[in-house]
Design a protein around this motif. Structure first.
Motif, mmCIF file in Angstrom:
data_model
loop_
_atom_site.group_PDB
_atom_site.id
_atom_site.type_symbol
_atom_site.label_atom_id
_atom_site.label_comp_id
_atom_site.label_asym_id
_atom_site.label_seq_id
_atom_site.Cartn_x
_atom_site.Cartn_y
_atom_site.Cartn_z
ATOM 1 N N ARG A 1 -3.731 1.593 11.543
ATOM 2 C CA ARG A 1 -3.685 0.227 12.072
ATOM 3 C C ARG A 1 -4.986 -0.544 11.936
ATOM 4 N N VAL A 2 -6.106 0.107 12.229
ATOM 5 C CA VAL A 2 -7.404 -0.575 12.184
ATOM 6 C C VAL A 2 -8.068 -0.387 10.822
ATOM 7 N N GLY A 3 -8.057 0.855 10.341
ATOM 8 C CA GLY A 3 -8.714 1.156 9.075
ATOM 9 C C GLY A 3 -7.924 0.734 7.859
ATOM 10 N N LYS A 4 -6.617 0.481 8.060
ATOM 11 C CA LYS A 4 -5.719 0.095 6.955
ATOM 12 C C LYS A 4 -5.689 1.166 5.867
ATOM 13 N N GLY A 5 -5.677 2.435 6.300
ATOM 14 C CA GLY A 5 -5.635 3.539 5.356
ATOM 15 C C GLY A 5 -5.190 4.822 6.033
ATOM 16 N N TRP B 1 -3.783 9.967 17.845
ATOM 17 C CA TRP B 1 -4.438 8.698 18.165
ATOM 18 C C TRP B 1 -5.343 8.270 17.010
ATOM 19 N N THR B 2 -6.128 9.210 16.470
ATOM 20 C CA THR B 2 -7.050 8.845 15.399
ATOM 21 C C THR B 2 -6.315 8.517 14.104
ATOM 22 N N VAL B 3 -5.243 9.225 13.813
ATOM 23 C CA VAL B 3 -4.447 8.904 12.619
ATOM 24 C C VAL B 3 -3.843 7.502 12.770
ATOM 25 N N TYR B 4 -3.367 7.170 13.965
ATOM 26 C CA TYR B 4 -2.830 5.839 14.251
ATOM 27 C C TYR B 4 -3.916 4.775 14.015
ATOM 28 N N LEU B 5 -5.133 5.027 14.513
ATOM 29 C CA LEU B 5 -6.228 4.065 14.328
ATOM 30 C C LEU B 5 -6.605 3.913 12.856
ATOM 31 N N PHE B 6 -6.589 5.023 12.099
ATOM 32 C CA PHE B 6 -6.876 4.939 10.666
ATOM 33 C C PHE B 6 -5.858 4.025 9.985
ATOM 34 N N ARG C 1 0.818 -1.202 0.000
ATOM 35 C CA ARG C 1 0.000 0.000 0.000
ATOM 36 C C ARG C 1 0.861 1.265 0.000
ATOM 37 N N ARG C 2 2.104 1.187 0.510
ATOM 38 C CA ARG C 2 3.010 2.337 0.573
ATOM 39 C C ARG C 2 2.289 3.583 1.080
ATOM 40 N N LEU C 3 1.748 3.468 2.283
ATOM 41 C CA LEU C 3 0.931 4.550 2.821
ATOM 42 C C LEU C 3 1.737 5.682 3.452
ATOM 43 N N TRP C 4 3.017 5.517 3.681
ATOM 44 C CA TRP C 4 3.749 6.549 4.428
ATOM 45 C C TRP C 4 3.617 7.911 3.764
ATOM 46 N N TRP C 5 3.762 7.995 2.443
ATOM 47 C CA TRP C 5 3.660 9.294 1.777
ATOM 48 C C TRP C 5 2.229 9.790 1.774
ATOM 49 N N ARG C 6 1.269 8.866 1.745
ATOM 50 C CA ARG C 6 -0.139 9.256 1.786
ATOM 51 C C ARG C 6 -0.489 9.818 3.162
ATOM 52 N N HIS C 7 0.049 9.194 4.207
ATOM 53 C CA HIS C 7 -0.157 9.721 5.562
ATOM 54 C C HIS C 7 0.402 11.133 5.658
ATOM 55 N N MET D 1 -5.434 8.440 -2.227
ATOM 56 C CA MET D 1 -4.953 8.914 -0.934
ATOM 57 C C MET D 1 -5.012 7.822 0.125
ATOM 58 N N GLY D 2 -5.557 6.674 -0.196
ATOM 59 C CA GLY D 2 -5.533 5.546 0.733
ATOM 60 C C GLY D 2 -6.590 5.595 1.806
ATOM 61 N N GLN D 3 -7.819 5.959 1.431
ATOM 62 C CA GLN D 3 -8.882 5.992 2.439
ATOM 63 C C GLN D 3 -8.976 4.629 3.133
ATOM 64 N N PRO D 4 -9.391 4.607 4.400
ATOM 65 C CA PRO D 4 -9.460 3.338 5.131
ATOM 66 C C PRO D 4 -10.335 2.302 4.421
ATOM 67 N N VAL D 5 -9.902 1.053 4.485
ATOM 68 C CA VAL D 5 -10.698 -0.030 3.903
ATOM 69 C C VAL D 5 -11.623 -0.650 4.948
#
Length: 182
Positions: free
Chosen positions: A75-79, A68-73, A7-13, A87-91
């Motif tokens: 780890r839990v949301g996978k986005g 905290w919410t960004v972390y949850l998006f 997913r390479r989310l680091w840049w999207r985050h 932009m990698g919205q949560p799945v």
């Protein structure tokens, strides 16, 4: 691990964090401070010291909630907190941590930061920005985000929305499994 790497989310985050919360809490307030020529008050009276303390607590609490919410998006949301697939919205629908008490804790965190900045600066202009931001986001949430989430997550989101308030937190954490069995 492979899924996250793919997913390479680091840049999207980073991008979604800069576009949304950083713009709203740093860049726009800096423009307001410059435009309105806002100067920090002299913290030499109990009232200005009180504003400073309340402001610092609001900013610290808001930043903590935002992280905290960004972390949850992630780890839990996978986005990310971004919108759309690019932009990698949560799945996954995030219904953990503060999301079990209130549907929009991320926005609550941003509003807390803005209110804290207004208190620290003792600025009506900054307070007006916090109110304007809240009204704009409330409208966006009702007009676009909630229908979008209902479409993406169906009954799961509808049940969540029925049980968890938008802004005023529940005292007890909502238990998703308890709602399904009732």
């Amino acid at each position: 691990m492979t899924e996250t790497r793919n997913r390479r989310l680091w840049w999207r985050h980073a991008l979604s964090f800069l576009v949304a919360p950083v713009t709203m809490t740093v860049f726009i307030p800096a423009l307001i401070v410059a435009w309105a020529d806002i100067r920090l008050p002299a913290y030499d009276s109990p009232s200005t010291i009180g504003l400073l303390l309340v402001g610092c607590l609001l900013v610290a609490g808001g930043v903590g909630m935002l992280l905290w919410t960004v972390y949850l998006f992630d780890r839990v949301g996978k986005g990310t907190l971004g919108v759309g697939e690019v932009m990698g919205q949560p799945v996954n629908l995030v219904v953990h941590g503060p999301y079990r008490h209130v549907r929009n804790p991320m926005i609550s965190g941003v509003v807390a930061i803005l209110l804290g900045e207004a208190a620290i600066a003792a600025s009506g202009w900054m307070l007006l920005w916090a109110a304007t931001f809240f009204v704009m986001l409330t409208t966006f949430i009702q007009v676009w985000e909630e229908p979008h989430l209902a479409e993406r997550f169906g009954e799961e989101y509808t049940t969540y929305r029925r049980n968890v308030p938008r802004w005023l937190p529940r005292i007890t954490a909502w238990e998703p499994q308890a709602s399904r069995s009732s």
